[in-house]
Design an enzyme around this catalytic site. Structure first.
Site, PDB file in Angstrom:
ATOM      1  N   SER A  66       0.771  -1.423  -0.059  1.00 20.08           N
ATOM      2  CA  SER A  66      -0.063   0.032   0.080  1.00 20.08           C
ATOM      3  C   SER A  66       0.750   1.366   0.093  1.00 20.08           C
ATOM      4  O   SER A  66       0.338   2.309  -0.080  1.00 20.08           O
ATOM      5  CB  SER A  66      -1.162   0.056   1.078  1.00 20.08           C
ATOM      6  OG  SER A  66      -1.720  -0.817   1.020  1.00 20.08           O
ATOM      7  N   LYS A  69       0.596   3.338  -2.962  1.00 19.07           N
ATOM      8  CA  LYS A  69      -0.855   4.397  -3.122  1.00 19.07           C
ATOM      9  C   LYS A  69      -0.220   5.899  -3.177  1.00 19.07           C
ATOM     10  O   LYS A  69      -0.956   6.678  -3.778  1.00 19.07           O
ATOM     11  CB  LYS A  69      -1.790   4.059  -1.982  1.00 19.07           C
ATOM     12  CG  LYS A  69      -2.341   2.779  -2.129  1.00 19.07           C
ATOM     13  CD  LYS A  69      -3.129   2.374  -0.788  1.00 19.07           C
ATOM     14  CE  LYS A  69      -3.974   0.902  -1.022  1.00 19.07           C
ATOM     15  NZ  LYS A  69      -4.547   0.429   0.320  1.00 19.07           N
ATOM     16  N   TYR A 190      -3.179  -1.571 -10.345  1.00 18.75           N
ATOM     17  CA  TYR A 190      -2.991  -1.512  -8.782  1.00 18.75           C
ATOM     18  C   TYR A 190      -2.068  -2.547  -8.331  1.00 18.75           C
ATOM     19  O   TYR A 190      -1.367  -2.252  -7.281  1.00 18.75           O
ATOM     20  CB  TYR A 190      -4.532  -1.624  -8.430  1.00 18.75           C
ATOM     21  CG  TYR A 190      -4.668  -1.603  -6.710  1.00 18.75           C
ATOM     22  CD1 TYR A 190      -4.231  -0.478  -5.969  1.00 18.75           C
ATOM     23  CD2 TYR A 190      -4.825  -2.991  -6.225  1.00 18.75           C
ATOM     24  CE1 TYR A 190      -4.351  -0.740  -4.601  1.00 18.75           C
ATOM     25  CE2 TYR A 190      -4.712  -3.231  -4.750  1.00 18.75           C
ATOM     26  CZ  TYR A 190      -4.528  -2.135  -4.230  1.00 18.75           C
ATOM     27  OH  TYR A 190      -4.593  -2.120  -2.757  1.00 18.75           O
ATOM     28  N   TYR A 242      -4.568   3.981   8.104  1.00 12.82           N
ATOM     29  CA  TYR A 242      -5.827   3.558   8.129  1.00 12.82           C
ATOM     30  C   TYR A 242      -6.821   4.129   9.504  1.00 12.82           C
ATOM     31  O   TYR A 242      -6.495   5.303   9.957  1.00 12.82           O
ATOM     32  CB  TYR A 242      -6.093   2.215   7.977  1.00 12.82           C
ATOM     33  CG  TYR A 242      -5.285   1.405   6.693  1.00 12.82           C
ATOM     34  CD1 TYR A 242      -5.344   1.914   5.541  1.00 12.82           C
ATOM     35  CD2 TYR A 242      -4.150   0.857   6.822  1.00 12.82           C
ATOM     36  CE1 TYR A 242      -4.595   1.505   4.374  1.00 12.82           C
ATOM     37  CE2 TYR A 242      -3.233   0.490   5.822  1.00 12.82           C
ATOM     38  CZ  TYR A 242      -3.674   0.975   4.691  1.00 12.82           C
ATOM     39  OH  TYR A 242      -2.743   0.391   3.695  1.00 12.82           O
ATOM     40  N   VAL A 260       1.384  -3.885   3.852  1.00 16.63           N
ATOM     41  CA  VAL A 260       1.208  -5.143   4.499  1.00 16.63           C
ATOM     42  C   VAL A 260       2.188  -6.125   4.060  1.00 16.63           C
ATOM     43  O   VAL A 260       2.398  -7.209   4.574  1.00 16.63           O
ATOM     44  CB  VAL A 260      -0.026  -6.174   3.926  1.00 16.63           C
ATOM     45  CG1 VAL A 260      -1.323  -5.486   4.646  1.00 16.63           C
ATOM     46  CG2 VAL A 260      -0.216  -6.261   2.558  1.00 16.63           C
TER      47      VAL A 260
HETATM   48  O1  DON Z   1      -4.847  -4.667  -1.899  1.00 17.33           O
HETATM   49  C1  DON Z   1      -4.027  -5.237  -1.114  1.00 17.33           C
HETATM   50  O2  DON Z   1      -4.988  -5.816  -0.221  1.00 17.33           O
HETATM   51  C2  DON Z   1      -2.741  -5.206  -1.088  1.00 17.33           C
HETATM   52  N1  DON Z   1      -2.233  -5.365  -2.284  1.00 17.33           N
HETATM   53  C3  DON Z   1      -2.095  -3.998  -0.224  1.00 17.33           C
HETATM   54  C4  DON Z   1      -2.815  -3.724   1.157  1.00 17.33           C
HETATM   55  C5  DON Z   1      -1.909  -3.069   2.117  1.00 17.33           C
HETATM   56  O3  DON Z   1      -0.687  -3.167   1.845  1.00 17.33           O
HETATM   57  C6  DON Z   1      -2.692  -2.650   3.266  1.00 17.33           C
HETATM   58  N2  DON Z   1      -1.553  -2.144   4.240  1.00 17.33           N
HETATM   59  N3  DON Z   1      -1.198  -2.028   5.069  1.00 17.33           N
END
Ligand code: DON
Length: 312
Positions: A66, A69, A190, A242, A260
């Site tokens: 993320s 982003k 994405y 978040y 993540v």
């Molecule tokens: O879209 C997703 O769920 C993952 N590719 C990225 C989510 C993420 O990194 C949440 N963060 N802490």
């Protein structure tokens, strides 16, 4: 403060983070991420005036997830302009999990912010007619000063095979007229952005360039407009962690974004970028070592946004 003194503060901060590791778990909803070593932890700092500090596992490559982003939002702000971007996605904290779609279906007609999945998928869709993934990768390499950044195909394939939730979010966005470009292409861009590899050092470099108003201090090259960087840093502060963003802002007080994969990037404005890697995550999907580690740094080096007193 001399280098040795700073080093011992960084060592102590790393230990504070290490203590929290057993309380978290490595992400497993993207199966490939579960292969990470939960005990790894690294802390990197890049200062605008050219100092570099690396403690622990700062060379290990992991996926940016993320944190991408931020990069996608930055490019969208420059390519489409803030008005077009914020016509599609709000800039308010969500108070919901990063992959939530509840509000989106029941209450609101646009994603709460560009740091949660629904907002970032919307941003990815805006980017589709403007840039290719390979152009995005070239830009990400510059922003992280990381020529070795690549797409991690194993993580990408693993996420693509387990993408139902993001697919559901994206089609819901399409049904509401928020995503207007191809949904599957949006998901591909994405997910590819999330699967780019970084190290704690490359994240520290990105943080440093954001701290320096979008200018790479090593070359003097401006990579992002001042206005873009201002927006990014503010949204990192209010939404980057978040539904843990408020507590993080009070205790740490440094704009930060998580992924993540276990990464964190923090921006100490006008001073430095901080990169953290520790794949053990808390229940909100943020690296669990991050808060105690950065809280220690913030306190010892006086980095809190409302208590700045440069001790570096
Ligand atoms: O879209 C997703 O769920 C993952 N590719 C990225 C989510 C993420 O990194 C949440 N963060 N802490």
């Amino acid at each position: 403060m001399d280098r040795k003194e700073i080093h011992s503060i960084l060592e102590a901060a790393l230990e504070k983070g290490r203590e929290a590791i057993p309380d978290g778990e490595v992400a497993s909803y993207i199966p490939e991420l579960s292969k990470a070593n939960k005990d790894h932890i690294g802390l990197s700092i890049s200062t605008i005036d050219g100092r570099r500090f690396n403690i622990g596992d700062t060379d290990i490559r992991f996926t940016i997830q993320s944190i991408s982003k931020i990069i996608s939002l930055a490019v969208a702000l420059e390519a489409c302009g803030p008005d077009a971007v914020f016509a599609k996605v709000s800039m308010e904290p969500s108070g919901e999990a990063f992959n939530s779609l509840i509000d989106l279906d029941t209450d609101i007609n646009k994603p709460r912010n560009p740091m949660i999945n629904s907002g970032a998928l919307t941003v990815a869709s805006l980017l589709l007619p403007k840039v290719t993934f390979s152009e995005m990768k070239i830009f990400a390499k510059k922003l992280c000063m990381d020529p070795d950044m690549e797409l991690d195909k194993a993580v990408y394939n693993s996420e693509k095979a387990n993408i139902s939730r993001n697919r559901a979010i994206s089609y819901l966005l399409e049904s509401k007229g928020i995503i207007e470009n191809d949904v599957e292409d949006t998901l591909e861009l994405y997910t590819k952005m999330c699967s780019l590899t970084v190290t704690a050092q490359s994240l520290a470099n990105m943080g440093m360039i954001l701290a320096n108003d979008g200018i790479d201090p090593t070359s003097g090259t401006r990579l992002l407009k001042s206005e873009t960087v201002h927006i990014i840093k503010t949204i990192m502060f209010t939404c980057g962690m978040y539904d843990g963003s408020g507590k993080f802002a009070v205790h740490v007080g440094i704009p930060t974004k998580s992924g993540v994969g276990g990464g964190l990037v923090s921006v100490v404005d006008k001073l430095m970028g901080i990169g953290v890697y520790s794949p053990s995550l808390d229940a909100k999907g943020n690296c669990i070592a991050g808060r105690p580690l950065l809280q220690h740094l913030s306190k010892e080096l006086k980095l809190h946004i409302f208590e700045r007193n440069n001790r570096m």
